[in-house]
Scaffold this motif. Structure first.
Motif, PDB file in Angstrom:
ATOM      1  N   GLY A   1       0.829  -1.059   0.072  1.00  0.00           N
ATOM      2  CA  GLY A   1       0.002   0.095  -0.013  1.00  0.00           C
ATOM      3  C   GLY A   1       1.120   1.311  -0.105  1.00  0.00           C
ATOM      4  O   GLY A   1       0.586   2.446  -0.676  1.00  0.00           O
ATOM      5  N   ALA A   2       2.062   1.267   0.732  1.00  0.00           N
ATOM      6  CA  ALA A   2       2.940   2.427   0.890  1.00  0.00           C
ATOM      7  C   ALA A   2       3.641   2.543  -0.547  1.00  0.00           C
ATOM      8  O   ALA A   2       3.582   4.082  -1.027  1.00  0.00           O
ATOM      9  N   LEU A   3       3.890   1.634  -1.313  1.00  0.00           N
ATOM     10  CA  LEU A   3       4.598   1.824  -2.506  1.00  0.00           C
ATOM     11  C   LEU A   3       3.667   2.243  -3.412  1.00  0.00           C
ATOM     12  O   LEU A   3       3.767   3.399  -4.244  1.00  0.00           O
ATOM     13  N   THR A   4       2.337   1.812  -3.498  1.00  0.00           N
ATOM     14  CA  THR A   4       1.218   2.610  -4.398  1.00  0.00           C
ATOM     15  C   THR A   4       1.023   3.994  -3.969  1.00  0.00           C
ATOM     16  O   THR A   4       0.965   4.837  -4.817  1.00  0.00           O
ATOM     17  N   ARG A   5       0.877   4.376  -2.675  1.00  0.00           N
ATOM     18  CA  ARG A   5       0.806   5.783  -2.320  1.00  0.00           C
ATOM     19  C   ARG A   5       2.118   6.567  -2.986  1.00  0.00           C
ATOM     20  O   ARG A   5       2.070   7.816  -3.120  1.00  0.00           O
TER      21      ARG A   5
ATOM     22  N   GLY B   1       3.702   6.040  -5.527  1.00  0.00           N
ATOM     23  CA  GLY B   1       3.678   6.392  -6.934  1.00  0.00           C
ATOM     24  C   GLY B   1       4.590   5.161  -7.575  1.00  0.00           C
ATOM     25  O   GLY B   1       4.788   5.252  -8.853  1.00  0.00           O
ATOM     26  N   VAL B   2       4.916   4.117  -6.805  1.00  0.00           N
ATOM     27  CA  VAL B   2       5.968   3.155  -7.212  1.00  0.00           C
ATOM     28  C   VAL B   2       5.090   2.222  -7.957  1.00  0.00           C
ATOM     29  O   VAL B   2       4.167   1.466  -7.447  1.00  0.00           O
ATOM     30  N   ASP B   3       5.314   1.964  -9.337  1.00  0.00           N
ATOM     31  CA  ASP B   3       4.403   0.813  -9.947  1.00  0.00           C
ATOM     32  C   ASP B   3       5.492  -0.329 -10.176  1.00  0.00           C
ATOM     33  O   ASP B   3       6.683  -0.471 -10.137  1.00  0.00           O
ATOM     34  N   GLY B   4       4.790  -1.460 -10.788  1.00  0.00           N
ATOM     35  CA  GLY B   4       5.512  -2.621 -11.329  1.00  0.00           C
ATOM     36  C   GLY B   4       5.546  -3.814 -10.354  1.00  0.00           C
ATOM     37  O   GLY B   4       6.062  -4.681 -10.851  1.00  0.00           O
ATOM     38  N   PHE B   5       5.179  -3.527  -9.340  1.00  0.00           N
ATOM     39  CA  PHE B   5       4.826  -4.608  -8.186  1.00  0.00           C
ATOM     40  C   PHE B   5       3.536  -4.939  -7.954  1.00  0.00           C
ATOM     41  O   PHE B   5       2.702  -4.169  -7.765  1.00  0.00           O
ATOM     42  N   SER B   6       3.135  -6.432  -8.113  1.00  0.00           N
ATOM     43  CA  SER B   6       1.682  -6.638  -7.779  1.00  0.00           C
ATOM     44  C   SER B   6       1.718  -7.034  -6.207  1.00  0.00           C
ATOM     45  O   SER B   6       0.378  -7.202  -5.980  1.00  0.00           O
ATOM     46  N   GLY B   7       2.601  -7.107  -5.438  1.00  0.00           N
ATOM     47  CA  GLY B   7       2.457  -7.530  -4.039  1.00  0.00           C
ATOM     48  C   GLY B   7       3.700  -7.619  -3.659  1.00  0.00           C
ATOM     49  O   GLY B   7       4.740  -7.692  -4.187  1.00  0.00           O
ATOM     50  N   VAL B   8       3.723  -7.555  -2.083  1.00  0.00           N
ATOM     51  CA  VAL B   8       4.963  -7.847  -1.260  1.00  0.00           C
ATOM     52  C   VAL B   8       4.703  -8.652  -0.056  1.00  0.00           C
ATOM     53  O   VAL B   8       3.516  -8.922   0.259  1.00  0.00           O
ATOM     54  N   ARG B   9       5.554  -9.699  -0.074  1.00  0.00           N
ATOM     55  CA  ARG B   9       5.617 -10.451   1.166  1.00  0.00           C
ATOM     56  C   ARG B   9       6.712 -10.111   2.086  1.00  0.00           C
ATOM     57  O   ARG B   9       7.771 -10.288   1.433  1.00  0.00           O
TER      58      ARG B   9
END
Length: 82
Positions: free
Chosen positions: A24-28, A30-38
């Motif tokens: 969620g932080a990456l999206t906020r 403006g970082v694109d290209g990742f579909s998820g984080v674990r």
């Protein structure tokens, strides 16, 4: 000095709230290209002397019995780095 690195991750079927928060932080940001984080854990076991198969087997047992919680986590990697 050799080091045995043990990587532990949450089981794939379980939610990862920390990973979700980072995604969620990456999206906020403006970082694109990742579909998820674990998010997992990395342990470094320092060795004096040589790493042989018996010591690696001990590391595997320690990883399963002490470093991970087999109910919610998987040991996903054990490697020796110099």
């Amino acid at each position: 000095m050799p080091t045995i690195v043990v990587d532990v991750m949450p089981k794939a079927e379980l939610l990862d709230p920390q990973g979700k928060a980072v995604a969620g932080a990456l999206t906020r940001l403006g970082v694109d290209g990742f579909s998820g984080v674990r998010i997992g854990k990395r342990f470094e076991l320092f060795v004096e002397g040589e790493v042989d198969e018996a010591l690696l087997e001990t590391a595997r047992k320690v990883a399963d019995d002490v470093l991970s919680n087999s109910v919610i986590e998987d040991v996903v990697g054990i490697e020796v780095v110099e």
